[in-house]
Enzyme design. Sequence first.
Site, PDB file in Angstrom:
ATOM      1  N   LYS A 118     -10.410  -0.533  -1.990  1.00 35.66           N
ATOM      2  CA  LYS A 118     -10.203  -0.695  -0.552  1.00 35.66           C
ATOM      3  C   LYS A 118     -10.650   0.567   0.170  1.00 35.66           C
ATOM      4  O   LYS A 118     -10.225   1.677  -0.163  1.00 35.66           O
ATOM      5  CB  LYS A 118      -8.735  -0.979  -0.241  1.00 35.66           C
ATOM      6  CG  LYS A 118      -8.445  -1.138   1.260  1.00 35.66           C
ATOM      7  CD  LYS A 118      -6.998  -1.525   1.514  1.00 35.66           C
ATOM      8  CE  LYS A 118      -6.676  -1.540   3.012  1.00 35.66           C
ATOM      9  NZ  LYS A 118      -5.262  -1.924   3.275  1.00 35.66           N
TER      10      LYS A 118
ATOM     11  N   LYS B 166      -7.361   2.890  -3.038  1.00 33.67           N
ATOM     12  CA  LYS B 166      -7.741   2.859  -1.619  1.00 33.67           C
ATOM     13  C   LYS B 166      -8.069   4.277  -1.172  1.00 33.67           C
ATOM     14  O   LYS B 166      -7.442   5.240  -1.634  1.00 33.67           O
ATOM     15  CB  LYS B 166      -6.580   2.263  -0.826  1.00 33.67           C
ATOM     16  CG  LYS B 166      -6.708   2.300   0.686  1.00 33.67           C
ATOM     17  CD  LYS B 166      -5.460   1.662   1.306  1.00 33.67           C
ATOM     18  CE  LYS B 166      -5.380   1.891   2.802  1.00 33.67           C
ATOM     19  NZ  LYS B 166      -4.154   1.310   3.399  1.00 33.67           N
TER      20      LYS B 166
ATOM     21  N   ASP C 261       0.854  -1.194   0.000  1.00 33.50           N
ATOM     22  CA  ASP C 261       0.000   0.000   0.000  1.00 33.50           C
ATOM     23  C   ASP C 261       0.887   1.240   0.000  1.00 33.50           C
ATOM     24  O   ASP C 261       1.727   1.397   0.897  1.00 33.50           O
ATOM     25  CB  ASP C 261      -0.902   0.026   1.238  1.00 33.50           C
ATOM     26  CG  ASP C 261      -1.934  -1.097   1.261  1.00 33.50           C
ATOM     27  OD1 ASP C 261      -1.669  -2.161   0.662  1.00 33.50           O
ATOM     28  OD2 ASP C 261      -2.988  -0.910   1.887  1.00 33.50           O
TER      29      ASP C 261
END
Length: 298
Positions: free
Chosen positions: A243, A207, A144
Site C-alpha cells: 500500500k 504500507k 492499519d
Amino acid sequence: MENLQIDKYHQVLAQSAVTIDDNIVKTEVNALLDKHYNENCNAEVYQFLLNSIDLTTLSSEDSVSSVMKFTEKVNNFDNDYPQYKNVAAICVYSNFASAVRSTLEVSDVNVAVCSANFPSAQARLEVKTTETALAVSDGADEVDIVFPLGLYADDNYEEIADEISEIKHSAGEARLKVILETGALKTAENIRNASILSMYSGADFIKTSTGKIYPGASLEAAYVMCCCIKEYYDRHGIRVGFKASGGISTTEDAVKYYTIVKEVLGEDWLTNEYFRIGASRLANNLFHDISGTNENPF
C-alpha cells in the site's frame, strides 16, 4: 536466550539480497519508469487504480456525522455510476468503525481503520491491542498500524516482532497493514529491514506512510518494499500486499506506483486484494480522467 533471539532477526536481515544502495535504487526506479510508465497511462489502469483506493478521512475534526456523510459518498457512487468499479475501502480512525459499518451499503467495499495509537504508535501494547480488538468488533475488515520506530532505533527487533504479532492476533480475521513511515526510515537499508521484520511478524500488507508526521510515499521506498515482498514470496510462498500512502493525489503519481508494482511483483499483485493506495483527492482526479467530466463524486 535474548542474544540468540536478536541474532535470529539479524540473520534474517543479512540473508536478504534486496539492494540497500540508495543510488542503485534511484537508478533502477528511473529506468523502470522510463521504460514502462507510458504504457500504463490508459483508462483501464485508471479504473483499476480507483478500485484500489482506501478512501481516507483522518482529520481531528472528524465526527460520527461527518464520517457517515463521507461513507454516503461511496454509497451514492455505486448508485450513480454503476458502470465503474467503486473504491476498495473506506479508511477512518478506529473509533469510527461502527459509523462506517452502519452506513456502508456497498458489499465489496471494506471498512479499514487506523489503530494502535496511530500515527505515533507510542502507547502500551495493551492499549494498542485493545484498540484494535474493539475496532474489529465494531466492524473493521482491515487494520492499519504504525511500525514501532522507537524500538527499531534501539535495535530491539524481538520486541518489534512480538508487538506486531500481538496486534495481529488481536485483529483476528481482519487484515493487518503495517505502516513503515518510510519518510522517517529514509534509507533503503532501513526500509528493507522494516519491511522484512514486518512480514516475518505477520503483516498482511506493508504500507509506506501515515501522511501525518513524516514525508509521505516515495517511489524509491515503494521499489525497495516491493523487492522485499517479492523476495519473501519466493522464499516462503506467502503473498503480502503493498500500500502506497501519503501525498499521492494525481493520476500521474498513481500510475507510477502501479508501474513499480506491476514490474517488480507482477500481474498477481494487480488486484485490490494485494495493492492499495491510501488517498482522498486522488479518487476524484482518477474519476475525471476515466469519465472525461469534472464531477466530484467523492
